[in-house]
Design a protein around this motif. Structure first.
Motif, mmCIF file in Angstrom:
data_model
loop_
_atom_site.group_PDB
_atom_site.id
_atom_site.type_symbol
_atom_site.label_atom_id
_atom_site.label_comp_id
_atom_site.label_asym_id
_atom_site.label_seq_id
_atom_site.Cartn_x
_atom_site.Cartn_y
_atom_site.Cartn_z
ATOM 1 N N THR A 74 -12.292 -17.126 12.791
ATOM 2 C CA THR A 74 -12.532 -17.279 11.354
ATOM 3 C C THR A 74 -11.531 -16.437 10.576
ATOM 4 O O THR A 74 -10.811 -15.619 11.147
ATOM 5 N N ARG A 75 -11.494 -16.670 9.282
ATOM 6 C CA ARG A 75 -10.635 -15.837 8.438
ATOM 7 C C ARG A 75 -11.159 -14.404 8.458
ATOM 8 O O ARG A 75 -12.343 -14.176 8.614
ATOM 9 N N THR A 76 -10.239 -13.471 8.268
ATOM 10 C CA THR A 76 -10.609 -12.063 8.360
ATOM 11 C C THR A 76 -9.861 -11.243 7.318
ATOM 12 O O THR A 76 -8.974 -11.753 6.645
ATOM 13 N N ASP A 77 -10.233 -9.985 7.183
ATOM 14 C CA ASP A 77 -9.557 -9.095 6.245
ATOM 15 C C ASP A 77 -8.163 -8.750 6.755
ATOM 16 O O ASP A 77 -7.928 -8.703 7.956
ATOM 17 N N PHE A 78 -7.269 -8.503 5.821
ATOM 18 C CA PHE A 78 -5.910 -8.108 6.151
ATOM 19 C C PHE A 78 -5.636 -6.792 5.433
ATOM 20 O O PHE A 78 -5.810 -6.694 4.222
ATOM 21 N N ASN A 79 -5.232 -5.776 6.179
ATOM 22 C CA ASN A 79 -5.067 -4.433 5.639
ATOM 23 C C ASN A 79 -3.693 -3.870 5.973
ATOM 24 O O ASN A 79 -3.072 -4.266 6.950
ATOM 25 N N VAL A 80 -3.271 -2.915 5.167
ATOM 26 C CA VAL A 80 -2.007 -2.214 5.369
ATOM 27 C C VAL A 80 -2.316 -0.723 5.430
ATOM 28 O O VAL A 80 -3.093 -0.211 4.620
ATOM 29 N N PHE A 81 -1.713 -0.032 6.392
ATOM 30 C CA PHE A 81 -1.805 1.422 6.466
ATOM 31 C C PHE A 81 -0.651 2.011 5.669
ATOM 32 O O PHE A 81 0.494 1.563 5.793
ATOM 33 N N ASN A 82 -0.925 3.022 4.869
ATOM 34 C CA ASN A 82 0.079 3.646 4.010
ATOM 35 C C ASN A 82 0.780 4.784 4.763
ATOM 36 O O ASN A 82 0.549 5.956 4.518
ATOM 37 N N GLY A 83 1.622 4.397 5.718
ATOM 38 C CA GLY A 83 2.352 5.378 6.503
ATOM 39 C C GLY A 83 2.976 4.716 7.710
ATOM 40 O O GLY A 83 2.879 3.505 7.892
ATOM 41 N N ASP A 84 3.569 5.522 8.547
ATOM 42 C CA ASP A 84 4.173 4.997 9.765
ATOM 43 C C ASP A 84 3.261 5.266 10.965
ATOM 44 O O ASP A 84 2.155 5.776 10.808
ATOM 45 N N ALA A 134 2.096 8.877 11.284
ATOM 46 C CA ALA A 134 1.038 9.240 10.336
ATOM 47 C C ALA A 134 -0.304 8.658 10.775
ATOM 48 O O ALA A 134 -1.344 9.312 10.637
ATOM 49 N N PHE A 135 -0.285 7.445 11.329
ATOM 50 C CA PHE A 135 -1.525 6.843 11.819
ATOM 51 C C PHE A 135 -2.067 7.641 13.009
ATOM 52 O O PHE A 135 -3.264 7.926 13.072
ATOM 53 N N SER A 136 -1.190 8.019 13.921
ATOM 54 C CA SER A 136 -1.607 8.842 15.058
ATOM 55 C C SER A 136 -2.191 10.162 14.574
ATOM 56 O O SER A 136 -3.196 10.634 15.101
ATOM 57 N N GLN A 137 -1.580 10.759 13.555
ATOM 58 C CA GLN A 137 -2.086 12.024 13.016
ATOM 59 C C GLN A 137 -3.452 11.851 12.378
ATOM 60 O O GLN A 137 -4.314 12.713 12.518
ATOM 61 N N LEU A 138 -3.656 10.733 11.693
ATOM 62 C CA LEU A 138 -4.974 10.445 11.120
ATOM 63 C C LEU A 138 -6.031 10.409 12.223
ATOM 64 O O LEU A 138 -7.110 10.972 12.085
ATOM 65 N N LEU A 139 -5.705 9.772 13.334
ATOM 66 C CA LEU A 139 -6.637 9.700 14.458
ATOM 67 C C LEU A 139 -6.863 11.074 15.078
ATOM 68 O O LEU A 139 -7.992 11.455 15.375
ATOM 69 N N VAL A 140 -5.782 11.834 15.255
ATOM 70 C CA VAL A 140 -5.896 13.177 15.832
ATOM 71 C C VAL A 140 -6.740 14.066 14.926
ATOM 72 O O VAL A 140 -7.621 14.786 15.397
#
Length: 118
Positions: free
Chosen positions: A83-93, A96-102
């Motif tokens: 089905t159709r789903t949400d589409f999102n963008v992370f504001n970083g590289d 930065a995403f790894s750091q958010l998780l850490v």
């Protein structure tokens, strides 16, 4: 439709956010659309990460603070999802995403250790 009282909404949202953080030991991400943010939340939850929804525009959301995620569509087609789903963008590289998780994992384990009295 009756508009919510801004002060009461902020107080109740703060209670809910603190309850979620206390239970899960991770700071919640505030999810809202641009107009609701501007009308009710602006300046009240700047210490929380922001996930902002704004559809039908190609530039990123125009708000006066840093956002972590931007949901720009609820009608995306992705292989493997029927089905159709949400589409999102992370504001970083990716760093930065790894750091958010850490940071989330560290905060979670540190809070859990404090909770357990370590």
């Amino acid at each position: 439709m009756k508009r919510a009282n801004k002060g009461m909404l902020i107080r109740e949202a703060r209670v809910w956010l603190q309850a979620v953080e206390n239970y899960y030991h991770v700071r919640p991400i505030v999810y809202t659309n641009v107009s609701f943010y501007k009308d009710y939340l602006k300046g009240a939850f700047d210490d929380y990460p922001l996930w902002i929804a704004q559809y039908k525009t190609s530039p990123p959301p125009k708000i006066d603070r840093y956002w972590v995620f931007w949901q720009h569509s609820e009608k995306a087609r992705i292989d493997g999802i029927l089905t159709r789903t949400d589409f999102n963008v992370f504001n970083g590289d990716s760093s930065a995403f790894s750091q958010l998780l850490v940071d989330s994992i560290y905060r979670s384990s540190a809070s859990a250790d404090n909770y357990r009295g370590r």
